[in-house]
Write a protein that holds these residues in place. Structure first.
Motif, PDB file in Angstrom:
ATOM      1  N   GLN A 311      41.824 -56.722 -12.581  1.00 46.59           N
ATOM      2  CA  GLN A 311      42.839 -55.675 -12.671  1.00 46.59           C
ATOM      3  C   GLN A 311      42.212 -54.284 -12.848  1.00 46.59           C
ATOM      4  O   GLN A 311      42.621 -53.484 -13.683  1.00 46.59           O
ATOM      5  N   GLY A 312      41.204 -54.009 -12.010  1.00 49.32           N
ATOM      6  CA  GLY A 312      40.579 -52.691 -12.031  1.00 49.32           C
ATOM      7  C   GLY A 312      39.483 -52.524 -13.065  1.00 49.32           C
ATOM      8  O   GLY A 312      38.857 -51.459 -13.130  1.00 49.32           O
ATOM      9  N   GLU A 313      39.222 -53.552 -13.874  1.00 49.08           N
ATOM     10  CA  GLU A 313      38.170 -53.496 -14.891  1.00 49.08           C
ATOM     11  C   GLU A 313      37.028 -54.437 -14.496  1.00 49.08           C
ATOM     12  O   GLU A 313      37.247 -55.508 -13.935  1.00 49.08           O
ATOM     13  N   THR A 314      35.807 -54.016 -14.789  1.00 49.43           N
ATOM     14  CA  THR A 314      34.643 -54.872 -14.569  1.00 49.43           C
ATOM     15  C   THR A 314      34.319 -55.586 -15.873  1.00 49.43           C
ATOM     16  O   THR A 314      33.990 -54.951 -16.883  1.00 49.43           O
ATOM     17  N   LEU A 315      34.441 -56.911 -15.870  1.00 44.88           N
ATOM     18  CA  LEU A 315      34.193 -57.710 -17.066  1.00 44.88           C
ATOM     19  C   LEU A 315      32.806 -58.330 -16.993  1.00 44.88           C
ATOM     20  O   LEU A 315      32.431 -58.918 -15.972  1.00 44.88           O
ATOM     21  N   ASP A 316      32.067 -58.213 -18.062  1.00 40.88           N
ATOM     22  CA  ASP A 316      30.737 -58.822 -18.153  1.00 40.88           C
ATOM     23  C   ASP A 316      30.833 -60.031 -19.079  1.00 40.88           C
ATOM     24  O   ASP A 316      30.944 -59.895 -20.301  1.00 40.88           O
ATOM     25  N   LEU A 317      30.797 -61.217 -18.495  1.00 43.24           N
ATOM     26  CA  LEU A 317      30.942 -62.454 -19.266  1.00 43.24           C
ATOM     27  C   LEU A 317      29.598 -63.007 -19.731  1.00 43.24           C
ATOM     28  O   LEU A 317      29.517 -64.149 -20.193  1.00 43.24           O
ATOM     29  N   THR A 318      28.531 -62.198 -19.624  1.00 49.57           N
ATOM     30  CA  THR A 318      27.205 -62.632 -20.052  1.00 49.57           C
ATOM     31  C   THR A 318      27.111 -62.622 -21.577  1.00 49.57           C
ATOM     32  O   THR A 318      27.413 -61.610 -22.209  1.00 49.57           O
ATOM     33  N   PRO A 319      26.720 -63.736 -22.210  1.00 51.03           N
ATOM     34  CA  PRO A 319      26.568 -63.744 -23.671  1.00 51.03           C
ATOM     35  C   PRO A 319      25.406 -62.837 -24.094  1.00 51.03           C
ATOM     36  O   PRO A 319      24.527 -62.532 -23.281  1.00 51.03           O
ATOM     37  N   PRO A 320      25.387 -62.442 -25.393  1.00 49.26           N
ATOM     38  CA  PRO A 320      26.363 -62.774 -26.448  1.00 49.26           C
ATOM     39  C   PRO A 320      27.557 -61.830 -26.409  1.00 49.26           C
ATOM     40  O   PRO A 320      27.454 -60.702 -25.916  1.00 49.26           O
ATOM     41  N   TYR A 321      28.700 -62.294 -26.947  1.00 47.02           N
ATOM     42  CA  TYR A 321      29.906 -61.487 -26.989  1.00 47.02           C
ATOM     43  C   TYR A 321      30.012 -60.773 -28.339  1.00 47.02           C
ATOM     44  O   TYR A 321      29.525 -61.261 -29.362  1.00 47.02           O
ATOM     45  N   ARG A 322      30.681 -59.631 -28.312  1.00 42.26           N
ATOM     46  CA  ARG A 322      30.914 -58.891 -29.545  1.00 42.26           C
ATOM     47  C   ARG A 322      31.693 -59.751 -30.545  1.00 42.26           C
ATOM     48  O   ARG A 322      32.613 -60.469 -30.155  1.00 42.26           O
ATOM     49  N   ARG A 323      31.327 -59.652 -31.831  1.00 42.33           N
ATOM     50  CA  ARG A 323      32.057 -60.346 -32.896  1.00 42.33           C
ATOM     51  C   ARG A 323      32.513 -59.301 -33.917  1.00 42.33           C
ATOM     52  O   ARG A 323      31.690 -58.540 -34.445  1.00 42.33           O
ATOM     53  N   ALA A 324      33.838 -59.246 -34.175  1.00 41.29           N
ATOM     54  CA  ALA A 324      34.386 -58.249 -35.095  1.00 41.29           C
ATOM     55  C   ALA A 324      35.540 -58.855 -35.865  1.00 41.29           C
ATOM     56  O   ALA A 324      36.333 -59.626 -35.322  1.00 41.29           O
ATOM     57  N   ARG A 325      35.636 -58.501 -37.162  1.00 46.45           N
ATOM     58  CA  ARG A 325      36.726 -59.025 -37.995  1.00 46.45           C
ATOM     59  C   ARG A 325      38.045 -58.379 -37.591  1.00 46.45           C
ATOM     60  O   ARG A 325      38.116 -57.175 -37.283  1.00 46.45           O
ATOM     61  N   LEU A 374      41.170 -54.736 -25.972  1.00 45.65           N
ATOM     62  CA  LEU A 374      39.888 -55.450 -25.999  1.00 45.65           C
ATOM     63  C   LEU A 374      39.612 -56.007 -24.611  1.00 45.65           C
ATOM     64  O   LEU A 374      39.970 -57.134 -24.291  1.00 45.65           O
ATOM     65  N   VAL A 375      38.977 -55.206 -23.788  1.00 43.51           N
ATOM     66  CA  VAL A 375      38.762 -55.576 -22.389  1.00 43.51           C
ATOM     67  C   VAL A 375      37.545 -56.485 -22.236  1.00 43.51           C
ATOM     68  O   VAL A 375      37.612 -57.543 -21.624  1.00 43.51           O
ATOM     69  N   GLN A 376      36.405 -56.078 -22.786  1.00 44.80           N
ATOM     70  CA  GLN A 376      35.203 -56.908 -22.696  1.00 44.80           C
ATOM     71  C   GLN A 376      35.302 -58.076 -23.679  1.00 44.80           C
ATOM     72  O   GLN A 376      36.008 -57.994 -24.682  1.00 44.80           O
ATOM     73  N   VAL A 407      39.026 -62.900 -26.970  1.00 42.05           N
ATOM     74  CA  VAL A 407      39.894 -62.018 -26.189  1.00 42.05           C
ATOM     75  C   VAL A 407      39.080 -61.425 -25.044  1.00 42.05           C
ATOM     76  O   VAL A 407      37.996 -60.873 -25.263  1.00 42.05           O
ATOM     77  N   ILE A 408      39.601 -61.560 -23.833  1.00 43.32           N
ATOM     78  CA  ILE A 408      38.968 -60.979 -22.644  1.00 43.32           C
ATOM     79  C   ILE A 408      40.067 -60.352 -21.795  1.00 43.32           C
ATOM     80  O   ILE A 408      41.122 -60.950 -21.600  1.00 43.32           O
ATOM     81  N   GLY A 409      39.817 -59.165 -21.309  1.00 46.21           N
ATOM     82  CA  GLY A 409      40.802 -58.521 -20.454  1.00 46.21           C
ATOM     83  C   GLY A 409      42.106 -58.235 -21.152  1.00 46.21           C
ATOM     84  O   GLY A 409      43.160 -58.181 -20.522  1.00 46.21           O
ATOM     85  N   GLY A 410      42.047 -58.064 -22.466  1.00 44.52           N
ATOM     86  CA  GLY A 410      43.248 -57.747 -23.217  1.00 44.52           C
ATOM     87  C   GLY A 410      44.127 -58.922 -23.552  1.00 44.52           C
ATOM     88  O   GLY A 410      45.251 -58.731 -24.030  1.00 44.52           O
ATOM     89  N   MET A 411      43.655 -60.142 -23.337  1.00 45.14           N
ATOM     90  CA  MET A 411      44.476 -61.300 -23.690  1.00 45.14           C
ATOM     91  C   MET A 411      43.621 -62.401 -24.305  1.00 45.14           C
ATOM     92  O   MET A 411      42.442 -62.558 -23.994  1.00 45.14           O
ATOM     93  N   GLU A 412      44.256 -63.157 -25.189  1.00 43.37           N
ATOM     94  CA  GLU A 412      43.578 -64.270 -25.845  1.00 43.37           C
ATOM     95  C   GLU A 412      43.388 -65.404 -24.842  1.00 43.37           C
ATOM     96  O   GLU A 412      44.339 -65.851 -24.204  1.00 43.37           O
ATOM     97  N   VAL A 413      42.146 -65.864 -24.713  1.00 43.71           N
ATOM     98  CA  VAL A 413      41.878 -66.994 -23.826  1.00 43.71           C
ATOM     99  C   VAL A 413      41.317 -68.197 -24.571  1.00 43.71           C
ATOM    100  O   VAL A 413      41.251 -69.297 -24.014  1.00 43.71           O
ATOM    101  N   GLY A 414      40.885 -67.989 -25.821  1.00 48.23           N
ATOM    102  CA  GLY A 414      40.324 -69.110 -26.557  1.00 48.23           C
ATOM    103  C   GLY A 414      40.452 -68.899 -28.048  1.00 48.23           C
ATOM    104  O   GLY A 414      40.701 -67.786 -28.528  1.00 48.23           O
ATOM    105  N   VAL A 415      40.285 -69.978 -28.800  1.00 52.46           N
ATOM    106  CA  VAL A 415      40.386 -69.945 -30.259  1.00 52.46           C
ATOM    107  C   VAL A 415      39.379 -70.950 -30.813  1.00 52.46           C
ATOM    108  O   VAL A 415      39.078 -71.961 -30.161  1.00 52.46           O
ATOM    109  N   ALA A 416      38.840 -70.655 -31.987  1.00 53.47           N
ATOM    110  CA  ALA A 416      37.922 -71.601 -32.634  1.00 53.47           C
ATOM    111  C   ALA A 416      38.134 -71.544 -34.140  1.00 53.47           C
ATOM    112  O   ALA A 416      38.452 -70.491 -34.693  1.00 53.47           O
ATOM    113  N   TYR A 417      37.959 -72.701 -34.787  1.00 50.24           N
ATOM    114  CA  TYR A 417      38.162 -72.824 -36.235  1.00 50.24           C
ATOM    115  C   TYR A 417      36.955 -73.508 -36.871  1.00 50.24           C
ATOM    116  O   TYR A 417      36.289 -74.346 -36.255  1.00 50.24           O
TER     117      TYR A 417
END
Length: 661
Positions: A311-325, A374-376, A407-417
């Motif tokens: 949707q017009g954004e370039t997403l970089d799915l290469t790890p590691p991903y940002r982690r923030a509370r 939260l796009v990236q 969250v990728i591309g502004g939407m939740e795609v996964g969850v972990a506990y």
């Protein structure tokens, strides 16, 4: 070969004419001794194999390679005693060269063919003088006669409803649709092997459950006659998968179908596909590492890269991903998290209930002010305990749980506990939920609690949304594009024998449709209100694409780059149109376009001073009093509204008042 260019007659008459023509050709084939619906065909080569064989051939070169190919006829060009036909199978398209001197009497049978017919053809592989790989046909058979014409014009949004309702047509004529589904299949197959290679065991758990559990969601209810009991389609497999971990299966996963009796939108389908996995002796940090590895490698396998356009954004799915509370992200968005969060919601115009708990208010602020930005790829860590009943209390801050969302591309795609393994704590959490008495709170699952009492090892779990992930990988704005048969409201068109039975009557009425044109904040607020009021909501967002997540609650979001594109949405006599685009030139052009539609209500958001000039212009275009009575501008009731939500309320109130007479 007939010319199927559509004449200027109504669609129903055109369809009838085409059907009669094709039936006549079917009869002609039968009279000629042809079997028009054959039982099989001995195919020797796929089209892709023929194309590969012809790759090194020179223009004008013939070969001795005999092939028998089969597929759907998708092109037909006659030049006297020579016919060029395009044959398409699942692997590609090949040209058939059909000559009278080769086919003899059977050449006349070509007159009985139509686009969409299935053919089998035998001959030698050649490359024409123009360099086109082809099969010089020496024999052919009609395998299946198509009795309905394929769509003549197929430009994505032009037939978006029909593409979803009749996916078979979409797959026939739309290469992008086929590409999306191939990518989905490749990604899912890779995920299975990726997890299996890491010691995970794939399992299957019940879809019919006596107690729906594992997620806060409203279930579908059914009834089992033999057992004389109500059952529920599962909302999640979580509690059953955890039982397996209790039983000693230390790494398990399931790619499952879940069912939630909730809204339908561009991100939600009542039936959807999730991957859930559980790993003993792991926590949510371990599962995050597992998840980013799975995401990146699945993207590389399915799309050939970890860099994807969405949707017009370039997403970089290469790890590691940002982690923030989560709480830190909310604070970064300008929220004072140390003060009364109800006051902060009011200040920031976030709809809320002042009686909500602190955690619920914090989550609402996050969802409305943070998530869509939260796009990236970002792991959002540590959800409040009162909105995360199945995760372990955070090891260093007991206001939160060890729960993260990807969250990728502004939407939740996964969850972990980090999973809750203490049966006493788990029972207390379940009982606290029961006090809420809402549709999403389920009965206590005593068997699951008993399983925990036998002891579950420290465990990390993850859930991953296959459908949303495929939206990202294939650059689709709607979840319907990545599901072969998405849930759809019934069409207004019903067969004649059902018309009387389904005619709206006392206590039953036709579902109204709201068509919102524009990307204004008012448009977004109006979508949410109308969806909750029971409208079927479609959005024509134009001329600029909307931000991801802007129209949560809409049944469909389509980008209309030109005003006349809105015509293709076919607003009917039960469609209420609201045009609220900042681009007034675009908005007025859309209004002019829709004046010829059957829509009874055409609302335009504009300055009151411009209304007289607009009405004069419409009169000059030949519209009379009856036509102008449909135009409501400035749109909405006078209630002193100021905020986007209040303006949306005034618009919906006017529509309801108009609709109820």
């Amino acid at each position: 070969m007939p010319n199927e260019t559509e004449p200027t007659t109504p669609p129903s008459e055109r369809a009838s004419d085409h059907l009669q023509s094709r039936m006549a050709k079917l009869n002609a084939l039968t009279e000629a001794g042809e079997e028009a619906f054959r039982i099989n065909f001995d195919r020797s080569h796929l089209v892709s194999e023929v194309l590969a064989a012809a790759e090194d051939m020179e223009p004008g070169q013939n070969s001795d390679m005999d092939v028998r190919v089969a597929g759907r006829l998708m092109g037909f060009r006659r030049q006297g005693k020579l016919v060029f036909a395009d044959l398409t199978d699942a692997t590609g398209k090949i040209q058939l060269l059909m000559q009278a001197n080769r086919l003899g009497e059977r050449f006349a049978l070509l007159d009985q063919l139509d686009l969409g017919d299935w053919l089998g053809a035998g001959g030698k592989v050649i490359r024409t003088k123009r360099g086109e790989p082809s099969v010089a046909v020496e024999s052919f058979e009609v395998l299946t006669k198509g009795l309905r014409p394929l769509p003549e014009k197929w430009h994505g949004l032009k037939d978006v409803e029909r593409r979803h309702r009749q996916r078979y047509l979409d797959l026939i004529v739309n290469e992008e649709a086929r590409s999306v589904m191939r990518a989905r299949s490749a990604a899912v197959a890779f995920m299975r092997s990726w997890l299996t290679d890491r010691g995970f065991v794939e399992v299957e758990t019940p879809m019919l459950q006596p107690i729906p559990g594992g997620a806060l969601a409203k279930p579908f209810v059914t009834y089992h006659e033999a057992l004389n009991m109500e059952l529920y389609l599962r909302v999640a497999p979580e509690l059953y998968l955890k039982r397996l971990v209790v039983g000693g299966m230390e790494r398990v996963f399931e790619i499952n179908r879940n069912f939630r009796n909730e809204g339908v939108s561009v991100r939600h389908n009542p039936e959807f596909t999730m991957l859930e996995a559980y790993q003993a002796f792991a926590d949510y940090s371990d599962m995050a590492t597992l998840l980013e590895g799975l995401v990146s490698e699945a993207a590389q396998h399915a799309r050939g890269s970890t860099i994807v356009e969405y949707q017009g954004e370039t997403l970089d799915l290469t790890p590691p991903y940002r982690r923030a509370r989560l709480i830190d992200l909310v604070a970064e968005a300008g929220v004072d998290v140390e003060t009364d969060l109800a006051d902060e919601c009011a200040r920031l115009e976030v709809p809320h209930d002042p009686n909500w708990s602190w955690g619920k208010l914090l989550l609402e602020l996050y969802e409305k002010k943070v998530e869509r930005n939260l796009v990236q790829p970002t792991f959002v860590l540590d959800y409040p305990k009162d909105v995360s009943p199945l995760a372990r209390t955070h090891r260093s801050d007991d206001r939160f749980t060890e729960h993260l969302d990807l969250v990728i591309g502004g939407m939740e795609v996964g969850v972990a506990y980090s999973e809750l393994t203490n049966p006493i704590d788990q029972r207390a959490r379940f009982e606290a939920q029961l006090q809420e008495h809402d549709d999403e709170t389920h009965a206590l699952d005593e068997d699951f609690l008993q399983a925990l009492e036998y002891g579950m090892p420290p465990t990390g779990g993850l859930g991953f949304g296959i459908d949303r992930f495929m939206m990202l990988l294939t650059d689709q704005s709607s979840i319907r594009e990545v599901i072969l048969f998405p849930a759809m409201r019934p069409t207004d068109t019903v067969p004649a024998d059902k018309a009387q039975r389904d005619k709206p009557g006392p206590g039953r009425e036709q579902i109204p449709e709201l068509l919102v044109v524009g990307t204004e904040k008012v448009a977004s607020a109006l979508v949410g209100l109308a969806e909750r009021a029971g409208f079927h909501v479609r959005v024509a967002a134009g001329p600029q694409p909307p931000l991801v997540g802007t129209f949560e609650g809409a049944d469909e979001v389509i980008v209309t780059r030109e005003p006349h594109d809105v015509e293709a949405l076919r607003p009917g006599n039960n469609t209420y149109v609201v045009i609220c685009s900042e681009n007034q030139e675009f908005a007025q052009a859309v209004l002019n376009t829709l004046m010829s539609s059957e829509a009874p209500y055409l609302g335009l958001m504009t300055n009151k001073r411009k209304t007289p000039a607009l009405m004069r212009a419409l009169r000059q275009d030949g519209y009379g009093d009856e036509d102008l009575a449909r135009v409501h501008t400035p749109v909405g009731l006078e209630i002193g509204s100021k905020s986007p939500e209040e303006i949306a309320l005034s618009i919906l109130a006017e529509i309801v008042a108009f609709r109820r007479g």
